[in-house]
Scaffold this active site. Structure first.
Site, PDB file in Angstrom:
ATOM      1  N   LYS A  38       0.860  -1.188   0.000  1.00 16.05           N
ATOM      2  CA  LYS A  38       0.000   0.000   0.000  1.00 16.05           C
ATOM      3  C   LYS A  38       0.890   1.231   0.000  1.00 16.05           C
ATOM      4  CE  LYS A  38      -3.601   0.177   2.699  1.00 16.05           C
ATOM      5  NZ  LYS A  38      -4.295   0.122   4.024  1.00 16.05           N
TER       6      LYS A  38
ATOM      7  N   SER B 193      -1.850  -1.306  -3.979  1.00 17.05           N
ATOM      8  CA  SER B 193      -2.950  -0.350  -3.955  1.00 17.05           C
ATOM      9  C   SER B 193      -2.427   0.959  -3.390  1.00 17.05           C
ATOM     10  CB  SER B 193      -4.100  -0.885  -3.099  1.00 17.05           C
ATOM     11  OG  SER B 193      -3.667  -1.133  -1.786  1.00 17.05           O
TER      12      SER B 193
END
Lengths: 381, 381, 381, 381
Positions: A168, A242
């Site tokens: 992330k 992400s």
């Protein structure tokens, strides 16, 4: 020496804020405050930018975890990594996977080299990533470094033992762009979406290249700002990434197998060669050690399968095996692309509780046209 | 006696109005004005009520056929049946299948009983169906009768030899409803959509029950107005139906196998047991005589496969194999449901030129939760 | 001297391919092959990239015009300019406006200076625009030059007399990008959409700045590659632009008023100050000479109104008059944005046959947050 | 005698769970546990069946109210009525309106007849409504009775003084249908949506007819099961209704004006005659006592406007003022229809914080093609 015992618990959820499955695991003693390392899941809703199902799930899960750990909500992220992917179109069951890691003292002599390798997990945070670094070499290098640290935390040294890296990273926001530009820095894009030239896509893809660099999948010499979302021959086969505007630094979780591990589960991975390649899904099951006599596993043979993590990136080409498809022109491509990945996986695994994220067009996560699939299987011994 | 020789030609299309593939077949002598019996295809576009891609394709194909046959456009339907299903979401390649039927004189002694059966096709129109009959017993009985006539035209007597029945029936329109009500008749629904209580869904489902009645899949004694879209245990395993407001009577095309046939191709069918059942697709291939040594056919073993026709009706339940899915709540369910069927078929057939229609919720076309799949395979001999 | 007599005929269409209204105009002698200069319209369908309603309308209209003019289809564009904007969400009636221009010989003495100005129209093509120029200064300068030529063709010298400039320019395609890059040139974007960083948006916006440069709305000294889609304070108040990959050069149509004109109609324009500013619409009507005693025109007072051309670009900010809206986050923003412009115009004009294009986010077509509106009114005299 | 003092506080919200605006009102003493009677608002999200934005808002608001009132969450509904309408497409700002009612002792002699009437509010619950009554006369009569009780609670006797009636009723669910059918009762529809034949639409429309019956807008003699969603000439001009499967009985809130009221605000209403009728919005402002000299109110003249409550039901016809629109065919009609109502109101009120619900097709809430608008204005005295 200390050895890991990693376990995964799959909890279907009835609503975005449903923590009953997790609580049941706590009540039965299966997860404890000091063993819970990650919550990875699919949340129901549209999966779009303003998907309140995902936001509500995030708020509810952090709140629950805060109470479970006995720490303030804003410190939860130090203890547990949250990877919530929004959108369950089609045959993807909303669910949360609780991943636990227990440390066990094992006599050194019992850690045999060459032994059947089992699952380990490692985590690391990156240095802060400035807005002007997002989607560029700055981010690539910082993610690569964090990936190496996470491998160390996992007790892994050989990249071949790494089967899944979840990352992330910060994306760009209106305010972070203003910040960069006030310092006379440029940013990779003013498009805040996950579209082809969107900052979200650049952030995700630079993160994937960072993993590829750390694992030697792509040599550093081939990397530069210019290749991101341009040279699709550079990619990772294990990175699922992400990004979110609110973050300041990257977070990396590495999943792999080690001889020292005392886990009952094993992880493997493969890539699909194109968007309809069910064999790629089966290859991932085989890689994790699932054995099936026939070309496709029977329901009984699928029993040891614990979970599948798959990407479903839409191909950049409008051709599959020589024939035209219209997906790239489809206004709903984002949802349909994700849904199709869900079907490809479910039609092989015989279940709908699979983690499938995607919908974006083209990515350094997996080869051109293909996608990454990781599988976790319960070992016999 | 006269025997049939049936052939199928699959033409991918580059735009909705693309007739180049058909023209090439004409130029090479493969289809002739007196052998072309049906054009069945998938047209690109949204697949919604106002899908202009489908309308344009329909206009362009009828225009082309009119010129090819040398008859006025409004007489084309007497010679060739058009079944155009709109919407190619995901991995469904827009395409047209030209189906030809040639009559060959065969000495009676050469028509052996018990011989390898090959493909035949038969057509019939129904009596006019009044608006008040749509979705009710009147329509069921008229479709059943037309199905029997089409079987006769195909030279089939045993329902077991029937593997696919494509039906087009009248739907309801604002004006046909007014007509019925002006005669003090009621209609099945004022909802003109294909929603759960929509007239389009009722028309399609009564047509399916008509086929089921003709083939003995459902005894007439169990049929009544009240069971349509209520008693899902009544269904056909071979009926693929569609409806349109502009029509006055039904059209039926029956596809089956007969010992007398001189076709090079054979048809078979199966049903999926639920929405993710890839084995049901493989069963259809097996039923048509495709042999594959392993659990799933290899690219080489798929070579004799000519075409697959599949429905992708969305299940009425929010559970698949015990787990919740959110498809029924999804605003895009119509497109996603069709796309998912496309993926299920393509992941098995290894190609995207499959006929997949659907997206509606629940149907008498196939068992509850499952769908109909028919396959055509080129026989070896 | 030769003077123009310009007329507009608004034809609602029943389907994308409906040319009945145009044919009726021809049959009644209102449009002739040598007077038809432009067909401008809204076509029904989704308005998305793969909107087959727009494509079908384009094919049908060019075919009709080819027959009307007696020239081959590929030469039609030399005689008549087509501006077809796809998508009629909400209260926008699909329609085509036929614009005719007749040349009348007027004694020089009758062309009085200071006389009531009436509508004129002028057209010009630009030099070819290379892919590497799209969305950049190269395109801006070429559109500016073509705008000046179109003004000359219209007989206009004072930019204040220009009230609407419709421009069509080349966009980028996969192949034109390859072409540019094979010559070691860069392109403005690899995103082929009309998204915030899409090539379509850059092409449209550079075209708008070209108009602004020609009309002196923006001084050339302020223009550079870097300001396109960055410096929103630079804009035109009269440019409505569109782009398509298939074109090689730009086309410009200028609409204005001139003292020499013998038209019965007059054009005017205004801009809305924000997305809900109905007063901006009324200002455009006033600018075109529509008089209404009260704050808003009554149905009777609207009788002389011939047509309205409006943009409906979505604001780049999530605030309107200080309050948050969620439009920027909306997955359907493209259609909703266009629909809202249609309502704003229709609620003032009391009719739904308005030309409203838009849906993109932010533009140099009009001021930040506001939009361009042009109106044509039948003059009394 | 006791007199009401009613007040409305409009709180824009930053997220679905944002209660900061309400808390600020509490902190400043503007709302108290014993004066808060209703929370009415628009929540951001898709507005669809699975809109988690609306659900999250509902959970968060009930939780906040529970703490504010000091009662358990499941008793909150006894004290405060919640009307949350999901979906803020376009120019509708997410917001909550807190409505308070204070009881003041006023000497009887001060309650003059004929005095300037001011706002009052009244509430009542209905008897339990069985599944088989939903969308039928049973529900109509029970809502009518509850409306009469709510009028009494408001202190209103003359239906002309009633300007808005908000109603929430039970809808149908899978389980309530099973319950009814197990008792050999039929239900109005098996379609659980708000589509043309959906149970949600029937429930809302029967509720509207119940209000119409109570207020004498429709005589009881004209009402029967058969007219619901059939005879559109029967309607209420003040009923805004919603339904939800989870409820067992109806809730009614009546808003009107009374001479005895000591409120600073006044309510009025009007209906639009068609979907683009801005004059209908202005009529509602006038009805509430807003004065504006010109045809449309200036920003200054709008200052006393407190709030607007409007429906935006999509017309059942595809014609507006004689011209065709394609809204009925639009896959996004539900959202676009609501968005268009938002624009119609905002373009008149000059603000985006308007309550606009709708998107369904045809309704007994307002006349055919038109919609209900209620406005609250601060009185001068």
């Amino acid at each position: 020496m200390r050895a890991q015992r990693v376990e995964l618990f799959v909890c279907p959820t009835a609503t975005p804020a449903d923590t009953a499955g997790l609580q049941k695991l706590v009540d039965s003693g299966k997860i404890k405050p000091d063993t819970l390392v990650a919550l990875v899941g699919k949340t129901e809703g549209t999966g779009f930018h303003d998907d309140w199902g995902r936001v509500w799930a995030d708020v509810a899960l952090r709140d629950w975890t805060s109470k479970f750990l006995g720490v303030p909500v804003d410190e939860v992220a130090k203890h547990v990594i949250f990877v919530l992917s929004g959108g369950c179109p089609g045959v993807i069951t909303p669910h949360i996977v609780a991943i636990t890691r227990e440390w066990i003292e094992v006599p050194d002599k019992d850690v045999e080299v060459g032994k059947d390798k089992r699952m380990v997990v490692g985590r690391a945070g990156s240095d802060p990533i400035a807005p002007e670094e997002v989607g560029r070499m700055g981010q690539i290098r910082k993610v690569a470094e964090a990936t190496r640290h996470a491998m160390t935390d996992a007790g892994l040294t050989d990249p071949k033992d790494v089967h899944l890296v979840m990352v992330k990273v910060p994306g760009l926001t209106t305010s972070s762009i203003s910040d960069a530009e006030s310092r006379r820095q440029t940013v990779v894009s003013h498009d805040l979406t996950f579209g082809p030239e969107g900052a979200g896509a650049y952030a995700n893809d630079a993160a994937a290249l960072g993993v590829a660099m750390a694992l030697g999948e792509v040599p550093e010499s081939k990397l530069s700002d210019d290749v991101v979302r341009r040279d699709w021959d550079l990619y990772s086969e294990v990175a699922m990434t992400s990004s979110g505007g609110e973050k300041r630094h990257g977070e990396v979780v590495v999943f792999g197998n080690a001889a020292s591990s005392r886990s009952a589960v094993r992880i493997g991975h493969a890539v699909t060669r194109d968007f309809i390649d069910a064999e790629g899904i089966r290859d991932a099951l085989r890689s994790a050690g699932l054995s099936f006599s026939n070309g496709t596993p029977s329901p009984e043979e699928l029993t040891p399968l614990v979970h599948v993590f798959a990407k479903s990136v839409i191909p950049g080409s409008d051709r599959i095996r020589g024939q035209r498809i219209t997906l790239l022109d489809d206004a709903d491509a984002y949802q349909i692309g994700k849904a199709l990945g869900g079907m490809l996986v479910a039609s092989v695994t015989g279940r709908t509780t699979n983690y499938v994220s995607g919908g974006e067009r083209n990515s350094h996560q997996g080869p051109p046209g293909g996608n990454i699939v990781a599988a976790v299987v319960r070992a016999e011994g």
